[in-house]
Motif scaffolding. Structure first.
Motif, mmCIF file in Angstrom:
data_model
loop_
_atom_site.group_PDB
_atom_site.id
_atom_site.type_symbol
_atom_site.label_atom_id
_atom_site.label_comp_id
_atom_site.label_asym_id
_atom_site.label_seq_id
_atom_site.Cartn_x
_atom_site.Cartn_y
_atom_site.Cartn_z
ATOM 1 N N TYR A 39 38.981 37.070 35.417
ATOM 2 C CA TYR A 39 38.506 35.704 35.609
ATOM 3 C C TYR A 39 39.310 35.152 36.773
ATOM 4 O O TYR A 39 40.455 34.769 36.590
ATOM 5 C CB TYR A 39 38.753 34.844 34.371
ATOM 6 C CG TYR A 39 37.913 35.213 33.173
ATOM 7 C CD1 TYR A 39 36.524 35.069 33.200
ATOM 8 C CD2 TYR A 39 38.502 35.681 32.006
ATOM 9 C CE1 TYR A 39 35.757 35.388 32.099
ATOM 10 C CE2 TYR A 39 37.735 35.998 30.896
ATOM 11 C CZ TYR A 39 36.369 35.857 30.952
ATOM 12 O OH TYR A 39 35.619 36.168 29.852
ATOM 13 N N VAL A 59 41.999 40.118 32.592
ATOM 14 C CA VAL A 59 42.022 40.076 31.133
ATOM 15 C C VAL A 59 42.042 41.487 30.560
ATOM 16 O O VAL A 59 42.789 41.786 29.635
ATOM 17 C CB VAL A 59 40.814 39.289 30.597
ATOM 18 C CG1 VAL A 59 40.828 39.263 29.083
ATOM 19 C CG2 VAL A 59 40.823 37.870 31.144
ATOM 20 N N LEU A 78 43.055 36.046 37.117
ATOM 21 C CA LEU A 78 43.547 36.518 35.820
ATOM 22 C C LEU A 78 42.830 37.803 35.408
ATOM 23 O O LEU A 78 41.620 37.830 35.249
ATOM 24 C CB LEU A 78 43.312 35.434 34.773
ATOM 25 C CG LEU A 78 43.623 35.797 33.313
ATOM 26 C CD1 LEU A 78 45.118 35.839 33.083
ATOM 27 C CD2 LEU A 78 42.972 34.810 32.366
ATOM 28 N N PRO A 108 45.192 38.727 17.994
ATOM 29 C CA PRO A 108 45.345 37.277 17.994
ATOM 30 C C PRO A 108 44.384 36.629 18.993
ATOM 31 O O PRO A 108 43.815 37.297 19.858
ATOM 32 C CB PRO A 108 46.804 37.066 18.404
ATOM 33 C CG PRO A 108 47.168 38.300 19.158
ATOM 34 C CD PRO A 108 46.361 39.411 18.568
ATOM 35 N N SER A 109 44.232 35.317 18.855
ATOM 36 C CA SER A 109 43.333 34.575 19.727
ATOM 37 C C SER A 109 43.757 34.726 21.190
ATOM 38 O O SER A 109 44.939 34.671 21.500
ATOM 39 C CB SER A 109 43.373 33.103 19.309
ATOM 40 O OG SER A 109 42.389 32.402 19.974
ATOM 41 N N GLY A 110 42.788 34.946 22.069
ATOM 42 C CA GLY A 110 43.062 35.012 23.497
ATOM 43 C C GLY A 110 43.467 36.384 23.993
ATOM 44 O O GLY A 110 43.871 36.541 25.141
ATOM 45 N N CYS A 111 43.350 37.423 23.162
ATOM 46 C CA CYS A 111 43.800 38.747 23.589
ATOM 47 C C CYS A 111 42.701 39.516 24.308
ATOM 48 O O CYS A 111 42.918 40.627 24.781
ATOM 49 C CB CYS A 111 44.323 39.552 22.407
ATOM 50 S SG CYS A 111 43.040 40.097 21.268
ATOM 51 N N GLY A 112 41.492 38.949 24.397
ATOM 52 C CA GLY A 112 40.436 39.593 25.169
ATOM 53 C C GLY A 112 39.377 40.290 24.340
ATOM 54 O O GLY A 112 38.573 41.049 24.874
ATOM 55 N N LYS A 113 39.325 40.011 23.044
ATOM 56 C CA LYS A 113 38.334 40.655 22.170
ATOM 57 C C LYS A 113 36.917 40.240 22.553
ATOM 58 O O LYS A 113 36.035 41.076 22.756
ATOM 59 C CB LYS A 113 38.580 40.281 20.695
ATOM 60 C CG LYS A 113 40.000 40.479 20.220
ATOM 61 C CD LYS A 113 40.162 40.082 18.765
ATOM 62 C CE LYS A 113 39.919 38.613 18.494
ATOM 63 N NZ LYS A 113 40.961 37.719 18.999
ATOM 64 N N SER A 114 36.709 38.928 22.659
ATOM 65 C CA SER A 114 35.376 38.438 23.010
ATOM 66 C C SER A 114 34.979 38.904 24.399
ATOM 67 O O SER A 114 33.816 39.225 24.652
ATOM 68 C CB SER A 114 35.333 36.909 22.971
ATOM 69 O OG SER A 114 35.597 36.448 21.684
ATOM 70 N N THR A 115 35.953 38.926 25.285
ATOM 71 C CA THR A 115 35.683 39.380 26.646
ATOM 72 C C THR A 115 35.144 40.803 26.636
ATOM 73 O O THR A 115 34.139 41.104 27.282
ATOM 74 C CB THR A 115 36.976 39.296 27.476
ATOM 75 O OG1 THR A 115 37.427 37.944 27.472
ATOM 76 C CG2 THR A 115 36.743 39.751 28.903
HETATM 77 N N1 LIG Z 1 35.256 31.891 31.213
HETATM 78 C C1 LIG Z 1 36.577 32.101 31.319
HETATM 79 N N2 LIG Z 1 37.243 31.718 32.431
HETATM 80 C C2 LIG Z 1 38.554 31.935 32.545
HETATM 81 N N3 LIG Z 1 39.316 32.532 31.636
HETATM 82 C C3 LIG Z 1 38.732 32.940 30.500
HETATM 83 C C4 LIG Z 1 37.325 32.752 30.280
HETATM 84 N N4 LIG Z 1 37.016 33.255 29.076
HETATM 85 C C5 LIG Z 1 38.160 33.742 28.567
HETATM 86 N N5 LIG Z 1 39.193 33.563 29.411
HETATM 87 C C6 LIG Z 1 40.569 34.003 29.183
HETATM 88 O O1 LIG Z 1 40.547 35.368 28.900
HETATM 89 C C7 LIG Z 1 41.441 35.677 27.850
HETATM 90 C C8 LIG Z 1 40.719 36.392 26.744
HETATM 91 O O2 LIG Z 1 39.770 35.535 26.176
HETATM 92 P P1 LIG Z 1 38.854 35.972 24.950
HETATM 93 O O3 LIG Z 1 38.240 37.287 25.255
HETATM 94 O O4 LIG Z 1 37.914 34.849 24.665
HETATM 95 O O5 LIG Z 1 39.896 36.109 23.761
HETATM 96 P P2 LIG Z 1 39.642 36.328 22.204
HETATM 97 O O6 LIG Z 1 38.190 36.466 21.971
HETATM 98 O O7 LIG Z 1 40.407 37.567 21.886
HETATM 99 O O8 LIG Z 1 40.226 35.151 21.521
HETATM 100 C C9 LIG Z 1 42.075 34.374 27.428
HETATM 101 O O9 LIG Z 1 43.336 34.301 28.021
HETATM 102 C C10 LIG Z 1 41.178 33.323 27.980
HETATM 103 O O10 LIG Z 1 41.920 32.197 28.342
#
Ligand SMILES: Nc1ncnc2c1ncn2[C@@H]1O[C@H](COP(=O)(O)OP(=O)(O)O)[C@@H](O)[C@H]1O
Ligand SMILES: [Mg+2]
Lengths: 392, 304
Positions: A40, A45, A43, A64-71
């Motif tokens: 991103y 990820v 950054l 944990p939250s923010g570790c990149g699972k959803s990504t």
């Molecule tokens: N659209 C975006 N723009 C910038 N940074 C993002 C975006 N989506 C997620 N991030 C960053 O990418 C990292 C992983 O996010 P995410 O995959 O949503 O985590 P999780 O699902 O594990 O909680 C986080 O640090 C988040 O801040």
């Protein structure tokens, strides 16, 4: 949720993920991720992540939250741009394919139902776009509705449904697509505890009935342990350990995984390990013999280390009941705090000047301030390099 | 355990229970007085206009502007609608009304459509340079209209469209675009991204997602947009005067011509009736939009 999960682990530890229990070659995998890089802006990820998911496997991405699972999940679905790498689904390179052409169905945390459509329209929306004949659409929707017990609700709007029903509709919307791979992004996180437990069972049942590949994102270790064939524990965009729930629980690959899995969390004691013929761990006058410990690496000499003991692997009782051929190490301590949880009580005490928690059944009558005996199970300890966090 | 005083205590202590009793404090009274005075202040001109419009010129000359009409008459209203003169034309303000409707309806519809599509694209599809584009658009909303007049006159003249219906309608669309885009972008920013992702997994493209998923959810913001645009465009004077052309002059411009026509005696009652007729459309919109009205004002506040 778990206090220890936030403790920093040296970066070096994260490089040493254990090999998967089931070694999968990319060719026989249902979903194969190869050197995936996602950024991103500045950054990064995910950095050169590779992962193979077997056909019919239930893989849970836990972290944990923010570790990149959803990504990672969104990348598999084709919902975000990747910087590098390849994504293969069912033996086909889908890196440049549109989400609809990847053979995936996806379920989201917020349900993401179309608010102005009825349940029936919600489930059939994608099929109509794909130009499927009306009769076939109706057939598939009816089948999914029956499976998920939604038949009575087909004419309603999402706003007229409970959270659990809404999520079942969202699952139905993925189901009608007749796809090989289901992606779930924290599907139960918006539900209350009871519904979560119910739907968890339903999802497991669905997986048994359908036999599809499922990739399931959660930060809830109970969901991960109960649902997964294999769990990928993630932190900071890196898979820390990829293995069956049993191995993850019993032989955590590093200090982070050990602290993240298990509730109440594993207790950690810092001290030193001495290798050689009679290995032992010592801290503040405490000595724990390690001849029954199954070392990953042959340790020699002296090393700063962390000893991990799960609260449920410590017993309370009388040393007279024996050491079971050296399996139990009897110690004593003072009750600092009691946390009754119903069936069990969590006892807080101190060992070698460091906090230790023990799980006992509720019928153990302990009082705060009381002196009592407990024993560590020497076969179920975990040892980590204090510097790198890697399992010894 | 219970901390509630038991009635057996016998005293007449009032136990705090149920709804708190209302009391009229000095502050409240002051507030009501202020509201009342403000209302009277703003309603007084309307009252005078209404009274004057129902009086004959003879009665008006007596000068008691606050009195109720002694001989109630509707003639000024009929004159204003059908016979009032602008220059040599004596066809009343009804012509202007028709023109205003012809200008306002397409302008409102098209500017909202354009704003909705813009806002949707910026919120969900995030094209490259979306933020820069949006910043430029916003900047456009703050530049005084007067600065655009002469360049626009030249552009439309060159195109051969100057002083036509197309001219005035497109000008309204262009100048409505920044605020409409902002309005819809902010609205769509509040809709979960996951909904958009779900539609993409279902195979819906740009237009399908817009028409089948987003637009049906947009009713509240569309109502706000209609209130904003309908009143703005109806009340417009400057653009109508410059771009509409003699045949299409909107009601506001015609009203000005009637009131300022210098021939003969000033017919105050007709002027008042014509003014109220012109203000009737925005007034009706405000009255009937109810709770949407406040949201419209709040949303419009971004315009400054
Ligand atoms: N659209 C975006 N723009 C910038 N940074 C993002 C975006 N989506 C997620 N991030 C960053 O990418 C990292 C992983 O996010 P995410 O995959 O949503 O985590 P999780 O699902 O594990 O909680 C986080 O640090 C988040 O801040
Ligand atoms: Mg997430």
């Amino acid at each position: 949720m778990i206090a220890t999960s936030t403790k920093p682990v040296a970066p070096a530890a994260t490089e040493t993920a254990m090999p998967p229990a089931v070694a999968l070659s990319p060719d026989e995998a249902s979903v194969s991720i190869r050197d995936l890089v996602i950024q991103y802006g500045a950054l990064t990820v995910l950095d050169r992540m590779s992962l193979n998911v077997g056909k019919g496997e239930f893989l849970v991405l836990l972290g944990p939250s923010g570790c990149g699972k959803s990504t990672l999940l969104n990348a598999i679905a084709g919902l975000l741009d990747i910087a590098d790498g390849e994504i293969w689904i069912a033996g086909k390179n889908v890196t440049w394919e549109e989400p609809k052409d990847r053979g995936i169905g996806m379920v989201f945390q917020s349900y993401a139902l179309y608010p102005r459509m009825t349940i029936e329209q919600n489930m059939s929306f994608g099929l109509k776009i794909s130009g499927l004949p009306k009769s076939e659409v109706a057939e598939r929707v009816a089948k999914a509705a029956k499976m998920l017990r939604l038949e009575q609700l087909l004419k309603r709007r999402p706003s007229e449904l409970s959270g659990g029903q809404r999520q079942r509709v969202a699952i139905g919307r993925a189901l009608v697509r007749n796809v090989d791979v289901f992606l779930f992004d924290e599907p139960l996180s918006n539900l209350d505890a009871q519904l979560r437990a119910e739907l968890r069972v339903e999802i497991k049942q669905l997986h048994q009935d359908l036999g599809n590949t499922m990739i399931y994102v959660t930060h809830d270790q109970i969901e991960a342990m109960t649902l997964a064939n294999r769990i990928a524990v993630m932190k900071g965009g890196i898979i820390q350990q990829l293995d069956t729930p049993e191995v993850i629980y019993n032989r955590p690959a590093n200090r982070f995984v050990a602290g993240f899995i298990g509730s109440p969390a594993m207790s950690f004691l810092t001290g030193t390990v001495e290798g050689g013929a009679a290995p032992r761990f010592s801290a503040n006058g405490l000595t724990v013999p390690l001849d029954r410990y199954d070392f990953d690496s042959t340790a020699s000499g002296q090393l700063e280390a962390t000893l991990g003991a799960r609260p449920e692997h410590i017993i309370v009782g009388n040393p007279a009941s024996g050491t079971d051929d050296g399996r139990w190490l009897w110690l004593d301590g003072k009750v600092r705090l009691l946390e009754p949880t119903g069936a069990d009580t969590i006892v807080w005490t101190e060992l070698a000047g460091q906090p230790l928690t023990i799980r006992v059944t509720a019928d153990q009558k302990l009082k705060v301030g009381e002196q009592f005996h407990f024993a560590l199970d020497l076969t179920r300890l975990s040892l980590f390099n204090a510097g790198t966090g890697v399992r010894l | 355990m219970s901390s509630i005083a038991s009635p057996a205590a016998g005293s007449r202590v009032v136990v705090a229970r149920g709804p708190r009793p209302q009391s009229l404090t000095a502050g409240r009274i002051g507030l009501y007085c202020f509201i009342l005075v403000t209302a009277v202040y703003f309603l007084a001109p309307l009252y005078v206009m209404l009274m004057t419009s129902f009086k004959s010129m003879d009665e008006i000359r007596l000068g008691n502007i606050f009195n109720l009409p002694q001989h109630f008459t509707l003639q000024p209203w009929i004159d204003a609608w059908l016979h009032a003169c602008t220059g040599l034309n004596c066809t009343g303000i009804s012509v202007g009304f028709t023109n205003s409707v012809i200008i306002t309806v397409p302008s409102v519809i098209l500017s909202i459509a354009a704003g909705a599509i813009n806002g949707y694209a910026l919120s969900f599809w995030k094209p490259r340079g979306a933020n820069v584009l949006f910043a430029i658009l916003l900047l456009g909303a703050f530049v005084p209209y007067q600065a655009f007049l002469y360049p626009l006159v030249r552009v439309y003249s060159t195109l051969g469209l100057f002083n036509t219906l197309t001219n005035i309608i497109t000008v309204h669309i262009i100048f409505g675009l920044p605020v409409m885009t902002l309005l819809f972008r902010n609205f769509y920013a509040g809709i979960p991204m996951e909904l958009f992702k779900a539609a993409r997994v279902d195979g819906a493209g740009f237009w399908r997602t817009f028409f089948s998923v987003m637009l049906p959810m947009s009713t509240p913001i569309i109502i706000v947009a209609v209130i904003l645009q309908a009143t703005n465009i109806w009340n417009d004077f400057l653009f109508g005067l410059v771009f509409a052309g003699r045949e299409n002059l909107p009601m506001t411009v015609q009203l000005n011509n009637i009131v300022n026509s210098t021939q003969g005696e000033r017919a105050y009652n007709v002027d008042m009736a014509a003014t109220i007729l012109t203000a009737l459309v925005p007034l009706a919109i405000y009255f009937f939009s109810g709770r949407w009205f406040v949201r419209g004002i709040a949303a419009g506040a971004v315009k400054g």
